[in-house]
Design a protein around this motif. Structure first.
Motif, short mmCIF file in Angstrom:
data_model
loop_
_atom_site.label_atom_id
_atom_site.label_comp_id
_atom_site.label_asym_id
_atom_site.label_seq_id
_atom_site.Cartn_x
_atom_site.Cartn_y
_atom_site.Cartn_z
N ALA A 264 0.71 -1.13 0.16
CA ALA A 264 -0.03 -0.13 0.13
C ALA A 264 0.94 1.20 0.09
O ALA A 264 0.62 2.30 -0.83
N VAL A 265 2.04 1.38 0.79
CA VAL A 265 2.98 2.55 1.10
C VAL A 265 3.35 2.64 -0.43
O VAL A 265 3.70 3.83 -0.79
N GLY A 266 4.08 1.54 -0.85
CA GLY A 266 4.75 1.63 -2.22
C GLY A 266 3.90 2.33 -3.26
O GLY A 266 4.14 3.03 -4.17
N ASN A 267 2.57 1.78 -3.45
CA ASN A 267 1.74 2.02 -4.56
C ASN A 267 1.23 3.69 -4.38
O ASN A 267 1.11 4.48 -5.06
N ALA A 268 1.22 4.09 -2.90
CA ALA A 268 0.94 5.45 -2.42
C ALA A 268 1.95 6.58 -3.12
O ALA A 268 1.73 7.42 -3.42
N LEU A 269 3.21 5.81 -2.85
CA LEU A 269 4.46 6.61 -3.26
C LEU A 269 4.29 6.88 -4.67
O LEU A 269 4.73 7.99 -5.37
N THR A 270 4.04 5.79 -5.42
CA THR A 270 3.96 6.02 -7.02
C THR A 270 2.74 7.11 -7.27
O THR A 270 3.16 7.88 -8.13
N ALA A 271 1.74 6.82 -6.52
CA ALA A 271 0.57 8.03 -6.82
C ALA A 271 1.27 9.38 -6.79
O ALA A 271 1.05 10.21 -7.24
N LEU A 272 2.27 9.35 -5.36
CA LEU A 272 2.12 10.75 -4.83
C LEU A 272 3.54 11.18 -6.09
O LEU A 272 3.37 12.57 -6.44
N TRP A 273 4.50 10.46 -6.37
CA TRP A 273 5.37 11.14 -7.39
C TRP A 273 4.66 11.34 -8.64
O TRP A 273 5.03 12.36 -9.74
N MET A 274 3.69 10.41 -9.29
CA MET A 274 3.14 10.83 -10.65
C MET A 274 2.61 12.19 -10.59
O MET A 274 2.44 12.88 -11.30
N ASN A 275 1.62 12.38 -9.41
CA ASN A 275 0.70 13.36 -9.39
C ASN A 275 1.60 14.44 -9.02
O ASN A 275 1.17 15.69 -9.56
N GLY A 276 2.71 14.46 -8.31
CA GLY A 276 3.74 15.58 -7.96
C GLY A 276 4.15 15.82 -9.58
O GLY A 276 4.43 17.07 -9.68
N LEU A 277 4.51 15.15 -10.24
CA LEU A 277 5.07 15.52 -11.72
C LEU A 277 3.85 16.36 -12.44
O LEU A 277 4.06 17.28 -12.89
N GLY A 278 2.57 15.89 -12.10
CA GLY A 278 1.48 16.51 -12.46
C GLY A 278 1.24 17.97 -12.12
O GLY A 278 1.22 19.03 -12.71
N GLY A 279 1.69 18.14 -10.63
CA GLY A 279 1.68 19.28 -10.01
C GLY A 279 2.84 20.35 -10.58
O GLY A 279 2.57 21.46 -10.79
N LEU A 280 3.60 19.72 -10.96
CA LEU A 280 4.76 20.73 -11.19
C LEU A 280 4.63 21.08 -12.67
O LEU A 280 4.64 22.27 -13.14
N LEU A 281 3.99 20.19 -13.51
CA LEU A 281 3.65 20.59 -15.01
C LEU A 281 2.57 21.64 -14.69
O LEU A 281 2.61 22.75 -15.73
N LEU A 282 1.62 21.49 -14.00
CA LEU A 282 0.49 22.31 -13.77
C LEU A 282 1.05 23.89 -13.38
O LEU A 282 0.59 24.88 -13.96
N LEU A 283 2.09 23.78 -12.62
CA LEU A 283 2.60 25.11 -12.00
C LEU A 283 3.49 25.81 -13.48
O LEU A 283 3.40 27.17 -13.48
N LEU A 284 4.09 24.95 -14.13
CA LEU A 284 4.61 25.38 -15.10
C LEU A 284 3.71 25.99 -16.11
O LEU A 284 4.20 27.30 -16.81
N ALA A 285 2.83 25.43 -16.25
CA ALA A 285 1.59 26.05 -17.20
C ALA A 285 1.19 27.26 -16.70
O ALA A 285 0.54 28.07 -17.57
N ILE A 286 0.84 27.33 -15.31
CA ILE A 286 0.17 28.48 -14.75
C ILE A 286 1.25 29.73 -15.07
O ILE A 286 0.74 30.86 -15.39
N TRP A 287 2.49 29.63 -14.81
CA TRP A 287 3.43 30.41 -15.19
C TRP A 287 3.58 31.02 -16.55
O TRP A 287 3.38 31.99 -16.81
#
Lengths: 282, 638
Positions: B209-232
């Motif tokens: 569960a923790v391993g999969n949650a970390l996968t979700a966190l980094w993939m969506n973290g990448l999404g967050g970074l992309l979104l922030l770049l897009a906002i900029w």
């Protein structure tokens, strides 16, 4: 409004008569090809009447639900066709018949009907995709999914869709449950899966499914007639020729496996259709 | 009044989450959850758009700093999580977000010039109701589910307070995300759903569960970074954060295409599009309410919402073409992968990914009709898929397995849950129900593009296949009498029944909704095909028509006829399955060697060599990545 209602009643009745008659022709012709006398043309009707008079028996209540739903969907699709509706809607409604046939067959623990259901699913996949591609071709040529736009075409669709017609012939063979693709339930109860998806349906339920099968074939032949919708004689001759060709093929071809059907048969048919669609666009 | 409702929808879940977390009494918690779900449902129905152009401005002085502070807090928590689990990827992604966000916040973003804080149009109305109604029902279902779930775990201290707190927080985050009109605030809620999903997936604290949650966190973290770049990027183009204003200002501006492409990529990660499907598949280890919430009404819907919201800005560009192809490919490939699955929850997961691909493709087609179809698909998908997840979860607690073959004949064991599950599957594949209407609209909108149409045809045929197979497997049993509805708590039965009714009846509303959606959408899109909203009860596009009322009436008639046939068959003599004449007294056994009964075991053909995920995941991901690069290339092409 009255006209529509009359049509809604008349079309299924006419289609049942036509479908039964075609089935009679099929049996007679096949018998002659095999040097037998064959039954009278009315035999399919007599068979169904006899089935309808038999006792209702099920191994799972879904087997009582499915035939009614299957027949209803088949009849409804035909009425839509007669009303020149949207081909996609016709295909979606038609699809429901197949869905319920499989659901009823899967509802029994019988290994024969279970195994045949899997094959029926692959057969459905093969037929449905090709029919939807025909709908796509109809759109690309007429700019609409409505059948009513078709009569305005100057030349028959067949000229522009030769490859798609070849693919359609494959789908017709699969749908009519004829060799080499009578995999999920053929007309004879001597294949390795007994009668395949029909194994567990008995009496009136089997009768209803037989009628639904007639209606399905009539719908397929009606779709076949779309390929030459510019002249009335051609609209009758083209489906008839396709129908006779399937029966001929049935009598000369040995059965193939479902893997062959899916891999080579459907694969080739899909590629041909895709090619045909791509040059329509250009 | 109308201005207060968005605030209620936003604040109440946060307060309720806090209360759940603090109060440890189980009865109080149940009460809070039920009251919150009911309150959100009512408020979401009361919400009406459009709001005043200065909606929420008077609270801006409080909300702005809170959200900015929240942003830093969220990123700090994620950074800390990355450090704690020694995940270098998460540390990098959050650190860069933290730096970029601080720089944007302190040096780039100017003082807001009085743009509305909230905006409500038909898209956000549909989404809010999906979140509050479907999400609320899922929370109700979670109350008995989590009690049963914890019985197996022998915990010293119940972990339900955290679970329900995060569940409610999730609803609040989604409400905020949908209602806000400020892209920076959107980013906060976007990140909040990421963190919530991490907490929910990791809930059971197993290694997996923790391993999969970390996968979700980094993939969506990448999404967050992309979104922030897009906002900029978007901010540098038009110097505003007002979402409606941004869409209007960036439409037709080729320089804005790159940020828009980054925005779409961020949406794709959130909605677990190929090649980012891994996190959503991994999220299946979580308790069922989590999967139901992530898949149907929240999380993944945030991505498609963002894409549909910004669809007018990139309509009819190469970027849109690329998005259409990528979405179509996901629709087809995920459906094919679902065929090779014998884990029921994974079938549902792939089907979610596949349907979201279809919605992205709608945003890519970029005509008012296609975008309206996408919005309808969001609605119908949420209801049907939420229902199916709850059914599978309820079944799983009984049969203790997610294997489809173990669930064979479920309808005999659990007639209520089993039948509702079969019904739910039918509402996805059969007319006149909602999902099929949506799909029909996409067929009509996308037929101009041959490659897309081919993928559409293949994908929908595959979809039909795996749903029929799954439904048939649940039905398979030789039992004809003695069906007893299983005894389940009211809070288990009610959400199932409500969602079941919704899935069946909502399709009827499609013509009205479609008509209402088309009007505002047509004004948003610069170029679009002519359309006609059609007569009442008829779904009409430019190229075809669906006589919905007629189909519905005939379907009801046929259904009633068939049911009366069933009731007649139930009283008649019962048959046994054909076993070559060697039947025994047991329904699925035949007489074997030494006159012993042998069970006839038949399994479905999953064709793992042909459709298995082990074989295809790499290739499918490569192809999807290629398509996304094509999309990016389309954005850079001037």
């Amino acid at each position: 409004m009255m006209q529509t209602a009359a049509l809604a009643l008349a079309v299924p009745c006419a289609a049942i008569l036509l479908g039964g008659l075609l089935s009679g022709i099929d049996r007679r012709l096949t018998a002659r090809l095999q040097s037998r006398q064959g039954p009278p043309l009315s035999q399919p009707f007599l068979d169904v009447i006899k089935l309808m008079a038999k006792e209702r028996m099920v191994t799972n209540p879904w087997q009582a639900f499915s035939p009614v739903a299957s027949l209803g969907a088949a009849a409804f699709a035909l009425v839509f066709f007669a009303l020149q509706g949207d081909l996609l809607v016709i295909l979606f409604v038609h699809m429901v018949g197949g869905v319920f046939l499989v659901l009823g067959a899967m509802a029994s623990p019988s290994p024969y009907s279970q195994t045949a259901s899997q094959r029926e699913l692959w057969q459905m996949l093969s037929c449905e995709t090709l029919l939807f591609l025909i709908a796509g071709a109809l759109y690309l040529t007429t700019g609409s999914f409505r059948l009513s736009e078709l009569s305005a075409l100057p030349e028959p669709l067949l000229y522009r869709l030769p490859l798609l017609f070849a693919a359609f012939f494959f789908a017709l063979t699969v749908k009519m449950r004829k060799s080499p693709f009578d995999l999920a339930g053929c007309h004879h109860a001597h294949q390795e899966l007994v009668r395949g998806v029909f194994t567990e349906y008995v009496g009136p339920y089997l009768g209803l499914l037989e009628i639904a099968h007639w209606l399905d074939i009539v719908l397929y032949l009606a779709i076949c007639s779309l390929f030459w919708a510019t002249s009335t004689p051609a609209m009758i001759l083209l489906p008839l020729a396709a129908f006779l060709a399937v029966i001929m093929l049935d009598n000369v071809a040995a059965r193939l496996t479902w893997r062959w059907m899916l891999g080579w048969g459907w694969g080739a048919a899909f590629v041909l259709s895709a090619l045909n669609l791509s040059w329509l666009k250009g | 009044m109308s201005e207060a409702i968005p605030v209620v929808l936003l604040i109440v879940p946060f307060l309720a989450a806090l209360a759940c977390f603090v109060i440890r009494s189980s009865a109080c918690r149940s009460f809070i959850v039920i009251a919150t779900a009911a309150g959100l449902a009512v408020s979401s129905l009361l919400l009406q758009g459009p709001l005043a152009p200065d909606a929420g401005l008077r609270w801006a002085g409080i909300i702005d700093p809170v959200i900015t502070g929240g942003d830093f807090l969220l990123l700090a928590i994620m950074f800390f999580l990355g450090c704690r689990y020694r995940n270098f990827l998460i540390i990098m992604l959050t650190a860069s977000q933290l730096g970029l966000f601080a720089w944007l916040e302190f040096f780039v973003f100017a003082e807001d010039q009085g743009h509305a804080l909230f905006a409500v149009d038909i898209l956000s109305l549909v989404l809010v109701r999906v979140v509050c109604l479907v999400g609320g029902l899922i929370c109700l279902h979670a109350i008995p589910y989590m009690q049963a779930h914890e019985q197996h775990q022998n915990l010293a201290r119940s972990r339900q307070p955290q679970f329900f707190a995060v569940l409610l927080l999730f609803l609040g985050a989604m409400n905020g995300l949908v209602l806000t009109n400020n892209l920076a605030h959107f980013y906060f809620f976007f990140e909040l759903t990421t963190l919530c999903s991490f907490l929910l997936i990791a809930h059971d604290r197993t290694e997996e569960a923790v391993g999969n949650a970390l996968t979700a966190l980094w993939m969506n973290g990448l999404g967050g970074l992309l979104l922030l770049l897009a906002i900029w990027g978007l901010y540098s183009q038009s110097a505003q954060l007002d979402m409606g204003g941004l869409v209007a200002a960036t439409a037709g501006n080729p320089a804005a295409l790159l940020p828009l492409a980054l925005l779409v990529l961020a949406a794709c990660t959130k909605s677990a599009q190929l090649p980012w499907q891994k996190w959503l598949l991994g999220a299946m280890v979580a308790p069922t309410p989590t999967s139901a919430l992530l898949h149907s009404s929240t999380m993944v819907k945030a991505g498609v919402y963002l894409a549909l919201r910004f669809a007018p800005a990139f309509a009819h560009t190469l970027l849109a073409q690329g998005l259409m192809l990528a979405g179509g490919f996901t629709f087809f490939a995920a459906a094919a992968l679902a065929i090779g699955q014998r884990n029921a929850k994974k079938v549902l997961a792939y089907s979610t990914i596949s349907n979201l691909g279809l919605i992205f493709a709608c945003a890519g087609i970029g005509t008012p009709g296609a975008v309206a179809a996408g919005i309808l698909l969001i609605l119908f998908h949420a209801v049907s898929k939420g229902l199916l997840f709850l059914c599978v979860g309820t079944a799983e607690q009984q049969v203790h397995s997610r294997d489809i073959e173990v669930m064979r004949g479920l309808c005999a064991q659990m007639p209520f849950t089993g039948m509702i599950a079969v019904l739910g599957m039918l509402t996805i594949i059969v007319p006149p129900f909602g999902m099929l209407l949506g799909k029909w609209l996409v067929f009509e909108a996308g037929a101009d593009h041959v490659v897309f149409y081919l993928m559409l045809v293949l994908g929908s045929s595959f979809t039909l296949l795996y749903w029929v197979r799954l439904a048939g497997t649940l039905l398979a049993s030789g039992q004809t009498t003695g069906f007893k509805p299983e005894i389940k708590p009211f809070l288990t039965r009610f959400p199932l029944a409500a969602l079941g009714c919704g899935a069946v009846m909502l399709g009827l509303a499609a013509p009205i909704l479609y008509g209402r959606l088309l009007v505002p959408l047509t004004s948003l899109f610069p170029v679009g095909r002519a359309f006609s909203a059609g007569q009442a009860g008829m779904l009409t596009t430019a190229v075809g028509s669906f006589p919905l009322i007629v189909v519905f009436a005939v379907a009801a008639l046929i259904g009633l006829l068939a049911l009366s046939g069933v009731s007649k068959a139930m009283v008649g003599r019962k048959g046994t399955a054909y076993m070559s004449g060697a039947n025994t007294r047991l329904p699925d056994h035949f007489v074997g060697p030494l006159n012993r009964p042998v069970r006839a075991v038949v399994e479905n053909a999953y064709l793992v060599p042909l459709f298995g995920e082990e074989r295809w995941t790499l290739w499918v991901n490569l192809a999807a990545t290629g398509l996304l690069f094509l999309m990016l290339g389309g954005a850079l092409w001037k």
